[in-house]
Design a protein around this motif. Structure first.
Motif, PDB file in Angstrom:
ATOM      1  N   ALA A  22       0.848  -1.201   0.000  1.00 17.04           N
ATOM      2  CA  ALA A  22       0.000   0.000   0.000  1.00 17.04           C
ATOM      3  C   ALA A  22       0.884   1.253   0.000  1.00 17.04           C
ATOM      4  O   ALA A  22       0.631   2.211  -0.738  1.00 17.04           O
ATOM      5  CB  ALA A  22      -0.924  -0.006   1.214  1.00 17.04           C
ATOM      6  N   TYR A  23       1.944   1.217   0.802  1.00 17.95           N
ATOM      7  CA  TYR A  23       2.852   2.363   0.845  1.00 17.95           C
ATOM      8  C   TYR A  23       3.529   2.553  -0.506  1.00 17.95           C
ATOM      9  O   TYR A  23       3.652   3.676  -1.003  1.00 17.95           O
ATOM     10  CB  TYR A  23       3.904   2.173   1.949  1.00 17.95           C
ATOM     11  CG  TYR A  23       4.762   3.398   2.137  1.00 17.95           C
ATOM     12  CD1 TYR A  23       4.355   4.435   2.972  1.00 17.95           C
ATOM     13  CD2 TYR A  23       5.961   3.547   1.442  1.00 17.95           C
ATOM     14  CE1 TYR A  23       5.120   5.589   3.115  1.00 17.95           C
ATOM     15  CE2 TYR A  23       6.730   4.695   1.573  1.00 17.95           C
ATOM     16  CZ  TYR A  23       6.299   5.708   2.417  1.00 17.95           C
ATOM     17  OH  TYR A  23       7.047   6.860   2.540  1.00 17.95           O
ATOM     18  N   PHE A  24       3.949   1.448  -1.088  1.00 14.54           N
ATOM     19  CA  PHE A  24       4.599   1.497  -2.405  1.00 14.54           C
ATOM     20  C   PHE A  24       3.668   2.144  -3.437  1.00 14.54           C
ATOM     21  O   PHE A  24       4.075   3.020  -4.205  1.00 14.54           O
ATOM     22  CB  PHE A  24       4.987   0.074  -2.825  1.00 14.54           C
ATOM     23  CG  PHE A  24       5.687   0.004  -4.140  1.00 14.54           C
ATOM     24  CD1 PHE A  24       7.034   0.302  -4.249  1.00 14.54           C
ATOM     25  CD2 PHE A  24       5.002  -0.361  -5.292  1.00 14.54           C
ATOM     26  CE1 PHE A  24       7.692   0.250  -5.474  1.00 14.54           C
ATOM     27  CE2 PHE A  24       5.651  -0.422  -6.519  1.00 14.54           C
ATOM     28  CZ  PHE A  24       7.001  -0.111  -6.611  1.00 14.54           C
ATOM     29  N   LYS A  25       2.413   1.715  -3.434  1.00 13.74           N
ATOM     30  CA  LYS A  25       1.458   2.263  -4.417  1.00 13.74           C
ATOM     31  C   LYS A  25       1.165   3.738  -4.140  1.00 13.74           C
ATOM     32  O   LYS A  25       1.111   4.551  -5.059  1.00 13.74           O
ATOM     33  CB  LYS A  25       0.131   1.494  -4.345  1.00 13.74           C
ATOM     34  CG  LYS A  25       0.193   0.093  -4.894  1.00 13.74           C
ATOM     35  CD  LYS A  25      -1.189  -0.534  -4.707  1.00 13.74           C
ATOM     36  CE  LYS A  25      -1.248  -1.966  -5.152  1.00 13.74           C
ATOM     37  NZ  LYS A  25      -2.565  -2.557  -4.868  1.00 13.74           N
ATOM     38  N   ASP A  26       0.989   4.067  -2.873  1.00 13.34           N
ATOM     39  CA  ASP A  26       0.555   5.428  -2.541  1.00 13.34           C
ATOM     40  C   ASP A  26       1.676   6.459  -2.597  1.00 13.34           C
ATOM     41  O   ASP A  26       1.439   7.617  -2.893  1.00 13.34           O
ATOM     42  CB  ASP A  26      -0.058   5.464  -1.126  1.00 13.34           C
ATOM     43  CG  ASP A  26      -1.389   4.730  -1.075  1.00 13.34           C
ATOM     44  OD1 ASP A  26      -1.943   4.441  -2.153  1.00 13.34           O
ATOM     45  OD2 ASP A  26      -1.860   4.428   0.034  1.00 13.34           O
ATOM     46  N   HIS A  27       2.897   6.032  -2.268  1.00 13.19           N
ATOM     47  CA  HIS A  27       3.984   7.020  -2.142  1.00 13.19           C
ATOM     48  C   HIS A  27       5.095   6.857  -3.174  1.00 13.19           C
ATOM     49  O   HIS A  27       5.698   7.840  -3.576  1.00 13.19           O
ATOM     50  CB  HIS A  27       4.601   6.944  -0.736  1.00 13.19           C
ATOM     51  CG  HIS A  27       3.627   7.312   0.331  1.00 13.19           C
ATOM     52  ND1 HIS A  27       3.530   8.582   0.854  1.00 13.19           N
ATOM     53  CD2 HIS A  27       2.685   6.574   0.957  1.00 13.19           C
ATOM     54  CE1 HIS A  27       2.564   8.616   1.760  1.00 13.19           C
ATOM     55  NE2 HIS A  27       2.039   7.399   1.841  1.00 13.19           N
ATOM     56  N   ILE A  28       5.382   5.643  -3.570  1.00 12.86           N
ATOM     57  CA  ILE A  28       6.566   5.433  -4.417  1.00 12.86           C
ATOM     58  C   ILE A  28       6.198   5.423  -5.901  1.00 12.86           C
ATOM     59  O   ILE A  28       6.877   6.064  -6.709  1.00 12.86           O
ATOM     60  CB  ILE A  28       7.312   4.155  -3.969  1.00 12.86           C
ATOM     61  CG1 ILE A  28       7.782   4.363  -2.517  1.00 12.86           C
ATOM     62  CG2 ILE A  28       8.488   3.856  -4.901  1.00 12.86           C
ATOM     63  CD1 ILE A  28       8.433   3.178  -1.852  1.00 12.86           C
ATOM     64  N   ILE A  29       5.109   4.765  -6.259  1.00 11.39           N
ATOM     65  CA  ILE A  29       4.717   4.783  -7.674  1.00 11.39           C
ATOM     66  C   ILE A  29       4.521   6.219  -8.180  1.00 11.39           C
ATOM     67  O   ILE A  29       4.986   6.546  -9.278  1.00 11.39           O
ATOM     68  CB  ILE A  29       3.486   3.888  -7.928  1.00 11.39           C
ATOM     69  CG1 ILE A  29       3.925   2.421  -7.842  1.00 11.39           C
ATOM     70  CG2 ILE A  29       2.880   4.163  -9.318  1.00 11.39           C
ATOM     71  CD1 ILE A  29       2.851   1.406  -8.111  1.00 11.39           C
ATOM     72  N   PRO A  30       3.888   7.089  -7.420  1.00 10.94           N
ATOM     73  CA  PRO A  30       3.757   8.464  -7.936  1.00 10.94           C
ATOM     74  C   PRO A  30       5.095   9.145  -8.222  1.00 10.94           C
ATOM     75  O   PRO A  30       5.204   9.944  -9.148  1.00 10.94           O
ATOM     76  CB  PRO A  30       3.008   9.188  -6.804  1.00 10.94           C
ATOM     77  CG  PRO A  30       2.233   8.099  -6.137  1.00 10.94           C
ATOM     78  CD  PRO A  30       3.118   6.886  -6.179  1.00 10.94           C
ATOM     79  N   GLN A  31       6.124   8.804  -7.451  1.00  8.70           N
ATOM     80  CA  GLN A  31       7.461   9.358  -7.731  1.00  8.70           C
ATOM     81  C   GLN A  31       7.973   8.852  -9.080  1.00  8.70           C
ATOM     82  O   GLN A  31       8.524   9.604  -9.877  1.00  8.70           O
ATOM     83  CB  GLN A  31       8.463   8.935  -6.648  1.00  8.70           C
ATOM     84  CG  GLN A  31       8.113   9.369  -5.251  1.00  8.70           C
ATOM     85  CD  GLN A  31       8.278  10.855  -5.041  1.00  8.70           C
ATOM     86  OE1 GLN A  31       8.890  11.541  -5.855  1.00  8.70           O
ATOM     87  NE2 GLN A  31       7.739  11.358  -3.962  1.00  8.70           N
TER      88      GLN A  31
END
Ligand SMILES: O=C(O)[C@H](O)COP(=O)(O)O
Length: 331
Positions: free
Chosen positions: A238-247
């Protein structure tokens, strides 16, 4: 097995259990991500981005005081995603279940982190994510010391208004020469419950190899009072999708320094592994793995071999150009 089952109760159940350990034979443990028959195949990974990034785009991470930049994806952009499990910790060395216990690296772990840094020293990194545990943070910092671009990794402190304010940087030029390091508990190792601090071999002797393997590698069976991989994935992915993918969508190159199981859950997601396939996914300490994010897809590129080897830099034109630029800057 209920997550709340105590070890005491389990010991009475499992003492007589001596099942065979067939799964061990299928485990492919090499110095890279390895999943059974897919060990050597880089493949296109249709991903999540289309379905997740729309609803979860956040601002690219900036150092305190930086002017805001656009989140609009660059159409032709591709981004590097480096995943690295921390180097050997003092409890890895002692063969103890560690989980969320905050243990530092051994000298060998320090060496592994430095070696990892050499392997990625020509790959661009704009933002670093680590867990909140020191072994992952040490690994990220030591690896970045080797980077040829020589930017300074700086931990972003947003835990309180004061921490944010007191860590401001007042030079744009200095900020440009820095890389934000975001720490997130969601990337922590899976919480190993009542196994934390126990010796892995002794636990296998006591409860049976099969039971311990199930706790360590199955997808949905939690160790007593701890997290299953599935539970770990609920926060880490969830963190990866919410914070890292947008980067990545915004064209930023990202490094994640985390843990065996938080990274297994992210790789399971990236590589679309089934709950059966993930059982044989093993990650070595201190080995960097590279993905290229392009047109909403993750392309697994394996583990960069070393700074002097051409292979990894020929993966994409952009990586080759970045390396040439570094060569030009450093000469
Ligand atoms: O937490 C631990 O003990 C290790 O970092 C990972 O352990 P595992 O190989 O048992 O998952």
């Amino acid at each position: 097995m209920a997550a709340s089952t105590s070890l005491h109760a389990l010991s009475s159940i499992k003492l007589w259990s001596t099942g065979s350990f067939g799964l061990e034979k299928r485990t492919c443990h090499v110095n890279c991500v390895s999943v059974g028959r897919r060990c050597t195949n880089a493949r296109n990974l249709g991903i999540v981005c289309a379905s997740n990034s729309q609803s979860s785009v956040v601002e690219p991470v900036q150092l305190p005081g930086s002017p805001k930049s656009s989140t609009t994806p660059k159409k032709s952009s591709e981004s590097a995603l480096i995943l690295i499990r921390h180097g050997e910790s003092l409890w890895n060395e002692k063969n103890l279940f560690t989980g969320c216990v905050d243990v530092p690296l051994t000298p060998k772990g320090v060496e592994e982190a430095i070696e990892a840094g050499k392997r990625i020293c020509n790959i661009p990194v704009d933002v670093i994510y680590t867990s909140s545990l020191i072994r992952a943070q040490m690994t990220a910092m030591l690896a970045m010391m080797q980077h040829r671009r020589k930017k300074v990794p700086i931990i972003v402190h947003n835990e309180s208004e004061r921490a944010h304010k007191w860590s401001q940087i007042y030079s744009e030029e200095t900020k440009k020469q820095s890389i934000p390091v975001i720490t997130a508990w969601q990337l922590n190792e899976r919480m190993y419950g009542e196994l934390q601090g126990l010796n892995k071999q002794e636990t296998a002797d006591r409860f049976g190899k099969e039971q311990v393997h199930e706790w360590r590698r199955s997808y949905d069976i939690p160790p007593p009072d701890g997290e299953s991989l599935e539970m770990c994935a609920e926060r880490a992915v969830a963190y990866f999708k919410d914070h890292i993918i947008p980067q990545l969508v915004a064209g930023k190159h990202v490094m994640i320094a985390a843990h065996g199981n938080s990274l297994r859950s992210i790789i399971m997601h990236l590589d679309k592994l089934t709950s059966q396939e993930v059982i044989s996914l093993e990650l070595s300490t201190g080995i960097p793995m590279l993905y290229i994010f392009k047109e909403g897809k993750f392309i697994r590129r394996g583990s960069p071999a070393g700074p002097s080897e051409a292979g990894v830099y020929a993966y994409t034109k952009n990586l080759a150009q970045y390396r040439q630029k570094l060569d030009g800057m450093i000469q």
